[in-house]
Structure formats: C-alpha cells, structure tokens
Design a protein around this motif. Structure first.
Motif, PDB file in Angstrom:
ATOM      1  N   GLU A  64      -9.840  -5.424  27.138  1.00 51.34           N
ATOM      2  CA  GLU A  64      -9.112  -6.132  28.188  1.00 51.34           C
ATOM      3  C   GLU A  64      -9.710  -7.528  28.423  1.00 51.34           C
ATOM      4  OE1 GLU A  64      -9.638  -5.110  32.181  1.00 51.34           O
ATOM      5  OE2 GLU A  64      -7.688  -5.889  32.787  1.00 51.34           O
TER       6      GLU A  64
ATOM      7  N   LEU B 138     -19.622  13.684  25.792  1.00 48.10           N
ATOM      8  CA  LEU B 138     -19.600  12.900  27.035  1.00 48.10           C
ATOM      9  C   LEU B 138     -19.839  11.422  26.745  1.00 48.10           C
ATOM     10  CD1 LEU B 138     -19.673  12.874  30.172  1.00 48.10           C
ATOM     11  CD2 LEU B 138     -22.118  13.361  30.001  1.00 48.10           C
ATOM     12  N   ARG B 139     -20.847  11.158  25.932  1.00 46.24           N
ATOM     13  CA  ARG B 139     -21.184   9.767  25.621  1.00 46.24           C
ATOM     14  C   ARG B 139     -20.075   9.064  24.832  1.00 46.24           C
ATOM     15  NH1 ARG B 139     -26.922   8.524  26.460  1.00 46.24           N
ATOM     16  NH2 ARG B 139     -27.766  10.361  27.458  1.00 46.24           N
TER      17      ARG B 139
ATOM     18  N   ARG C 130      -4.739  -0.596  29.203  1.00 44.45           N
ATOM     19  CA  ARG C 130      -6.103  -0.230  29.597  1.00 44.45           C
ATOM     20  C   ARG C 130      -6.070   0.856  30.674  1.00 44.45           C
ATOM     21  NH1 ARG C 130      -8.918  -1.195  34.104  1.00 44.45           N
ATOM     22  NH2 ARG C 130      -7.511  -2.817  34.820  1.00 44.45           N
ATOM     23  N   GLU C 131      -5.211   0.704  31.657  1.00 43.42           N
ATOM     24  CA  GLU C 131      -5.154   1.705  32.734  1.00 43.42           C
ATOM     25  C   GLU C 131      -4.774   3.078  32.193  1.00 43.42           C
ATOM     26  OE1 GLU C 131      -3.061   0.639  36.299  1.00 43.42           O
ATOM     27  OE2 GLU C 131      -3.890  -1.385  36.291  1.00 43.42           O
TER      28      GLU C 131
ATOM     29  N   PHE D 208     -10.384   9.810  31.898  1.00 43.98           N
ATOM     30  CA  PHE D 208     -10.757  10.550  33.109  1.00 43.98           C
ATOM     31  C   PHE D 208     -10.262  11.990  33.056  1.00 43.98           C
ATOM     32  CE2 PHE D 208     -11.446   6.479  35.499  1.00 43.98           C
ATOM     33  CZ  PHE D 208     -12.747   6.764  35.878  1.00 43.98           C
TER      34      PHE D 208
ATOM     35  N   LEU E  51     -14.408   4.328  27.221  1.00 41.70           N
ATOM     36  CA  LEU E  51     -14.110   3.611  28.469  1.00 41.70           C
ATOM     37  C   LEU E  51     -14.646   2.180  28.411  1.00 41.70           C
ATOM     38  CD1 LEU E  51     -14.752   6.277  31.268  1.00 41.70           C
ATOM     39  CD2 LEU E  51     -12.647   4.970  30.930  1.00 41.70           C
ATOM     40  N   ARG E  52     -15.835   2.043  27.835  1.00 43.24           N
ATOM     41  CA  ARG E  52     -16.413   0.698  27.743  1.00 43.24           C
ATOM     42  C   ARG E  52     -15.666  -0.169  26.737  1.00 43.24           C
ATOM     43  NH1 ARG E  52     -22.707   2.652  28.212  1.00 43.24           N
ATOM     44  NH2 ARG E  52     -22.754   2.447  30.469  1.00 43.24           N
TER      45      ARG E  52
ATOM     46  N   THR F 202     -12.558  -1.588  28.327  1.00 42.47           N
ATOM     47  CA  THR F 202     -12.892  -2.688  29.246  1.00 42.47           C
ATOM     48  C   THR F 202     -13.104  -3.979  28.455  1.00 42.47           C
ATOM     49  OG1 THR F 202     -14.014  -1.126  30.704  1.00 42.47           O
ATOM     50  CG2 THR F 202     -14.523  -3.442  31.028  1.00 42.47           C
TER      51      THR F 202
ATOM     52  N   GLU G 119      -7.769   4.561  30.457  1.00 40.30           N
ATOM     53  CA  GLU G 119      -8.753   5.006  31.448  1.00 40.30           C
ATOM     54  C   GLU G 119      -8.340   6.336  32.064  1.00 40.30           C
ATOM     55  OE1 GLU G 119     -10.677   0.736  32.818  1.00 40.30           O
ATOM     56  OE2 GLU G 119      -9.462   1.877  34.244  1.00 40.30           O
ATOM     57  N   GLU G 120      -7.049   6.458  32.380  1.00 44.68           N
ATOM     58  CA  GLU G 120      -6.572   7.721  32.950  1.00 44.68           C
ATOM     59  C   GLU G 120      -6.767   8.884  31.981  1.00 44.68           C
ATOM     60  OE1 GLU G 120      -5.914   8.973  35.892  1.00 44.68           O
ATOM     61  OE2 GLU G 120      -6.600   6.970  36.455  1.00 44.68           O
TER      62      GLU G 120
ATOM     63  N   ILE H 115     -17.479   7.984  27.369  1.00 44.13           N
ATOM     64  CA  ILE H 115     -17.980   6.809  28.108  1.00 44.13           C
ATOM     65  C   ILE H 115     -17.896   5.563  27.215  1.00 44.13           C
ATOM     66  CG2 ILE H 115     -19.966   5.789  29.293  1.00 44.13           C
ATOM     67  CD1 ILE H 115     -18.835   8.133  30.832  1.00 44.13           C
TER      68      ILE H 115
ATOM     69  N   LEU I  70     -12.523  13.887  30.780  1.00 47.44           N
ATOM     70  CA  LEU I  70     -13.817  14.158  31.426  1.00 47.44           C
ATOM     71  C   LEU I  70     -13.678  15.256  32.475  1.00 47.44           C
ATOM     72  CD1 LEU I  70     -15.316  10.589  32.096  1.00 47.44           C
ATOM     73  CD2 LEU I  70     -16.321  12.372  30.664  1.00 47.44           C
TER      74      LEU I  70
END
Lengths: 218, 218
Positions: free
Chosen positions: B91, B77-78, B56-57, B64, B84-85, B88, B60-61, B81, B67
């Motif tokens: 996890e 963009l959406r 997960r990390e 990011f 990313l959700r 989460t 996420e990196e 996002i 982005l």
C-alpha cells in the motif's frame, strides 16, 4: 486484578512508550545537530538508532509470545497486531531522525539550513518533536481525546511544509540548489515523522475503542 | 491435499500477488505521466490508488480471520504476520506512486524532469518498476533465490540516486531550484519503492525458510 494476558499486554504498551521516548530524543538531537552543525550530536543519533532497532525486536518477540501462547481472538488479537504496527512505525521515525542527522553531518562545518528559512524549518522540527512527545503520552495513558486532537494538529505540519516550498521556489531564494534540495528533503522527513505520530495516535484510538478514527488508517 | 489453513494462506498470498500487480501498474503509469507530462494519466494513478487501499483492507480481513479462527502458532503465525506487513508495504508503494503522479500533475503542461537528468530519472523509474514486477513473481512463486538477488540489485538504485545528486549539485546544473527539488523528491520516492520491494522480498525468504536474510529486516 488483571489476568496474565492483559498484564503482558500492558508490558508491551509500556515498552512502546519507552521506545517513543527514545524516538523523541532522536528527533530532538537530530534537530540540534541540524541547526547547530554539530557533527558529534549527529553521529550520536546515527549510532543510537541501533538501540531503537533492538528495542523494536524485543517488543516484536513479546507480541509473538503473547499471540502464540495466549491465542487471543477478536479484539485482543487486533490490539496486539496494532502494537506490532506501532513499533514498526516508531522504528521508522527513528530512521527518519537518522536521515535528518545525516544531512546535518554532510554539511559540517556548515549548517544545512540557511538563515532565510531557518524559522520555518525550526517550527517544522519543533512540531514534529512535540507530536512525538504527545504520542508517547497518548500511548502511555491510552488517551483517545488527545489522540484525536493530534490528528487535527497534523494540518500545522502540512501548512509549514507548503510555506517552506513557497520560500524555496520564490524569486528571492538566494541560497542555491544544494540548500533547497536539503530543505525539501528535511521537510519530507519531518512530515513523515508527523504522519507516523498521527498514525500511531489513530491506532491507540482503535485499541481503546475498537473504532478506526479514519477509514483505512489503522 | 493441503489443509484448510494452508489453502486460505495460499489465497492470501494470491491476493498479495494481485496487489503487487496493481502497484506495478501504478508505478508504470506514474512514470509515464512524469516523463510525458500527461495530466490524465497522473489523475488515473491518483484515483486508482483507492482500489489498492481497498484490496489491502480485504487482505487484512482475511489474515485476521485466519488468525482468529485457525489459531496458528509458531511458524504459521509468523507467516501471517509477514503477510500483514507485506500488504502494508504494498500500500505504501502505491502511495509513493501517487506522490510521483502528483509532482507530474503539478508541472503540467510542462514536464517536471529536465532534459539533462532525464536519463538518470528514467533509469531510476525503470529500476523501481522492474523491482516491483520481480517482487510480484517472488511472492507468487515463493522464490527465495530471486528474492536474495533482488536484495543485491538494490545497490543499482542507490548508485542512480547518488548520481542524480552529483548532477543536481554540479556547477553545470542549469535547470534552477524547482526542477532540482522535484528531482530530489522523485528520487526519494523511487528509492523508497525499491526499499519496500527489497523488504517484501526479504519477508518471502523468511516465510519460506524461517530465516531472516538480514538482521532486523523482517
């Protein structure tokens, strides 16, 4: 004077504080319904949850606008993503209050929580409500030390939950299976509300300091 | 040929598919530990969860980076996002498998799920595992019709959960409070795994079509 981006970001955090206030009311009323068996109060928690959902959507839209129009990078970008995650967690805390209210409603005209475990359950509910109230202040004031303190106090909730299991599973439990199942699930819901409060507090630490208080928490 | 942004975005979705595979293994092993009372398998689920957290990390990196460096707007963009959700939620599904494994471990050398409700619990576990497997395919192939179908099948899990409560709270429940509490919490964990699978499927619909399948779901 702050620039447009940071003014808009402040507005997003004001919205988060306001939603946290709505969640606090939801947790308090759900507990009231639970401990008193008041169906009308339970009903109100369930109905009012739609307002929290709508507020979440508004914050998400504001955050998207900020991301899209202001094109923040690095730290600012991570702050907005943190805000998006915080609002998701606040909405979940509202949902968990609805779960509590639904158990209360299911047992009307009785009360779901039997006498013997009333004290433990009341403490769990009060701890959860207190943590939500404090996390609202933590968001409002970007209060890092209060956020770190909140993380420590999560242990109180864990202890209460363990104690509730000791009571439920003890030989002198005289309230039957239904009450035990209710109490176990209610404990789970309050514990999750507390978990989310701690997680939001950790995100505030990250927003202010750029550091994660615990690995993998933000 | 796709541009750099979309190639990197594809890589993020490949990572999500891989993590979903890890979650599928976690759910399957947690169920195996639960139904067989095998402490070693339970232990493995608990230990291996760190790998899901690390994955997960990494996602996420990557998100990011995308982005920050590519500065996507509007739809792109959406989509990030949404990714990313999704990670989460994956996890969380891993965490929920750990909760199942911990109940299994707590009851060793016994089995937490008593004979009478074994069939219902097995069906819940199989339904959850099947939904995780399918959502992995949905992420991999951005399969909108399979995603919409998954949302419909969530009703199966709801029915199983209601049925388990009927069994638990029936007059002929002969397995005592501890087993009832275990089964109620296990049911909650499998239900939440299924909820997250549906939520991820809905996000895939949004990523592909730009439309939310249900209001407030993405």
């Amino acid at each position: 004077m702050r620039d447009v981006f940071h003014e808009q970001l402040d507005a997003v955090f004001d919205d988060l504080t306001a939603i946290c206030g709505q969640v606090e009311v939801a947790v308090r009323r759900a507990t009231e319904a639970l401990l008193s068996g008041d169906a009308a109060v339970a009903e109100q928690v369930i109905t009012d949850d739609a307002e929290i959902d709508q507020a979440r959507e508004r914050v998400e839209e504001s955050a998207f606008q900020l991301l899209s129009l202001q094109q923040p990078v690095a730290g600012d970008l991570r702050v907005i993503i943190a805000a998006l995650r915080m609002v998701t967690e606040l909405e979940r805390m509202g949902d968990l209050s609805v779960h509590v209210a639904k158990i209360a409603r299911l047992r009307v005209p009785n009360v779901a929580v039997p006498e013997g475990i009333n004290e433990t359950m009341t403490k769990m509910a009060e701890t959860a409500e207190d943590m939500v109230r404090r996390v609202g202040q933590i968001i409002r004031h970007r209060d890092v030390s209060a956020a770190i303190e909140l993380g420590r106090d999560d242990e109180v909730m864990d202890q209460l939950r363990r104690h509730s299991f000791t009571q439920l599973l003890g030989d002198d439990w005289a309230h039957g299976v239904e009450a035990a199942v209710d109490v176990a699930l209610l404990g789970r819901y309050y514990e999750r509300i507390a978990d989310h409060a701690v997680s939001i507090a950790n995100r505030v630490v990250f927003v202010v300091t750029g550091e994660k208080p615990h690995r993998g928490e933000v």
